[in-house]
Scaffold this motif. Structure first.
Motif, PDB file in Angstrom:
ATOM      1  N   ASN A   1       0.823  -1.212   0.000  1.00 57.25           N
ATOM      2  CA  ASN A   1       0.000   0.000   0.000  1.00 57.25           C
ATOM      3  C   ASN A   1       0.860   1.267   0.000  1.00 57.25           C
ATOM      4  N   GLU A   2       1.937   1.233   0.785  1.00 59.07           N
ATOM      5  CA  GLU A   2       2.813   2.403   0.846  1.00 59.07           C
ATOM      6  C   GLU A   2       3.481   2.647  -0.502  1.00 59.07           C
ATOM      7  N   ARG A   3       3.941   1.596  -1.152  1.00 57.36           N
ATOM      8  CA  ARG A   3       4.556   1.734  -2.468  1.00 57.36           C
ATOM      9  C   ARG A   3       3.558   2.278  -3.491  1.00 57.36           C
ATOM     10  N   ALA A   4       2.346   1.746  -3.474  1.00 66.20           N
ATOM     11  CA  ALA A   4       1.314   2.208  -4.415  1.00 66.20           C
ATOM     12  C   ALA A   4       0.986   3.678  -4.176  1.00 66.20           C
ATOM     13  N   PHE A   5       0.948   4.081  -2.902  1.00 67.76           N
ATOM     14  CA  PHE A   5       0.629   5.474  -2.568  1.00 67.76           C
ATOM     15  C   PHE A   5       1.714   6.424  -3.072  1.00 67.76           C
ATOM     16  N   ILE A   6       2.983   6.040  -2.866  1.00 66.15           N
ATOM     17  CA  ILE A   6       4.103   6.884  -3.310  1.00 66.15           C
ATOM     18  C   ILE A   6       4.100   7.031  -4.830  1.00 66.15           C
TER      19      ILE A   6
ATOM     20  N   CYS B   1      11.326   2.617  -4.180  1.00 64.85           N
ATOM     21  CA  CYS B   1      10.230   2.493  -5.142  1.00 64.85           C
ATOM     22  C   CYS B   1      10.638   2.852  -6.565  1.00 64.85           C
ATOM     23  N   CYS B   2      11.819   3.455  -6.750  1.00 67.89           N
ATOM     24  CA  CYS B   2      12.207   3.913  -8.081  1.00 67.89           C
ATOM     25  C   CYS B   2      12.585   2.743  -8.976  1.00 67.89           C
ATOM     26  N   GLU B   3      12.589   2.997 -10.285  1.00 65.10           N
ATOM     27  CA  GLU B   3      12.893   1.963 -11.273  1.00 65.10           C
ATOM     28  C   GLU B   3      14.359   1.985 -11.707  1.00 65.10           C
ATOM     29  N   GLY B   4      15.096   2.985 -11.263  1.00 66.59           N
ATOM     30  CA  GLY B   4      16.512   3.095 -11.609  1.00 66.59           C
ATOM     31  C   GLY B   4      17.038   4.448 -11.172  1.00 66.59           C
ATOM     32  N   GLU B   5      18.367   4.585 -11.149  1.00 64.91           N
ATOM     33  CA  GLU B   5      18.996   5.842 -10.748  1.00 64.91           C
ATOM     34  C   GLU B   5      20.099   6.222 -11.727  1.00 64.91           C
ATOM     35  N   VAL B   6      20.257   7.521 -11.900  1.00 67.41           N
ATOM     36  CA  VAL B   6      21.343   8.060 -12.720  1.00 67.41           C
ATOM     37  C   VAL B   6      22.123   9.049 -11.861  1.00 67.41           C
ATOM     38  N   VAL B   7      23.435   8.867 -11.797  1.00 66.20           N
ATOM     39  CA  VAL B   7      24.305   9.786 -11.057  1.00 66.20           C
ATOM     40  C   VAL B   7      25.076  10.626 -12.056  1.00 66.20           C
TER      41      VAL B   7
END
Length: 292
Positions: A10-15, A217-223
């Motif tokens: 539920n928390e993931r869906a809310f974010i 919850c993110c699908e990937g990160e870019v630095v």
């Protein structure tokens, strides 16, 4: 092995639903950093950085040592990180996690391999004695975006640090104490800063300075590491969803804009600390004397 507590379904869906509507749980804009506070210790080279609830203590130390055999004219500069259970239950004493390994590698590329510090200026006696500088990052609280906070802390500490004055007589190296001579600033060539961008919706939506929950919850990160002049030092894609060239270009543009803001924050904090240490206006008096 301990792990960070995962958000519930539920928390993931809310974010994720909030981000689809361009809303973040703490009320920030998608491209906004949390509140940044920099405070310096009584000694030079000690910096306490608070990025929201993420807190980093950085310290610079120096010692005279022998140079590497293949780099006789260069000093030594290393960055180390220390993650303890005090910062997060996911960290253990004496066991290096994947997070710590990745953090150390990215900081090394951003600060060491980018030649942010002139290592040639750390040479005292070619092939015999050089300064060995160590920047240690102590993670006191982990609430997301460790890389940006650690990079900010180390860079501020390097600019704040003063190295002891040295006199070389023949093959004798004399290191003067603070009482004998005023220490001198380090020779910084440029100021690279990291901006970590979290990707959502297949890379179509990007946010800056993600919290722990947003990172989970993110699908990937870019630095993206760059300096205030727009010179890019590194682009690191840390797994996750595939990102096309246009997404990466947008991330670079966003990061360069944020780097200028972060650099201004450091400069302002350094100026404030310099005024606090300038008892009786001695620095201004000496500057005026030099101008005359």
């Amino acid at each position: 092995m301990p792990r960070e507590a995962e958000p519930s379904i539920n928390e993931r869906a809310f974010i994720l639903e909030a981000l689809r509507e361009n809303i973040r749980l703490d009320g920030r804009a998608l491209d906004a950093f949390r509140n940044i506070e920099l405070s310096f210790g009584d000694e030079y080279g000690i910096v306490d950085v608070q990025l929201g609830d993420t807190r980093i203590l950085a310290r610079i130390s120096a010692a005279v040592t022998a140079p590497f055999p293949d780099r006789k004219f260069d000093g030594i500069f290393t960055v180390t990180t220390e993650l303890s259970p005090m910062a997060s239950p996911a960290f253990e004493v004496g066991r290096q996690t994947e997070t710590e390994t990745l953090l150390s590698r990215l900081l090394e590329v951003a600060l060491c391999r980018s030649s942010a510090l002139s290592t040639e200026s750390l040479c005292l006696l070619a092939g015999q004695q050089v300064w060995s500088l160590t920047a240690t990052c102590h993670v006191l609280s982990h609430c997301g975006n460790l890389l940006d906070a650690c990079n900010l802390a180390v860079l501020a500490a390097l600019q704040h640090y003063r190295i002891p004055e040295v006199t070389v007589k023949g093959e004798e190296v004399i290191v003067h104490s603070v009482e004998e001579r005023n220490p001198v600033p380090l020779a910084m060539l440029h100021h690279p800063l990291c901006v970590t961008i979290a990707l959502f919706e297949g890379g179509e939506k990007a946010i800056v300075d993600a919290t722990v929950r947003e990172q989970q919850c993110c699908e990937g990160e870019v630095v993206v590491t760059a300096n205030k002049y727009g010179e890019v030092v590194q682009i690191a894609k840390l797994g996750g969803v595939a990102a096309d060239a246009l997404v990466l270009l947008n991330c670079v543009d966003l990061a360069v804009a944020k780097v200028k803001e972060l650099d201004a924050v450091i400069s302002k904090a350094l100026e404030k600390d310099a005024r606090a240490r300038d008892v009786g206006g001695l620095v201004a008096e000496l500057r005026a004397e030099n101008e005359r």
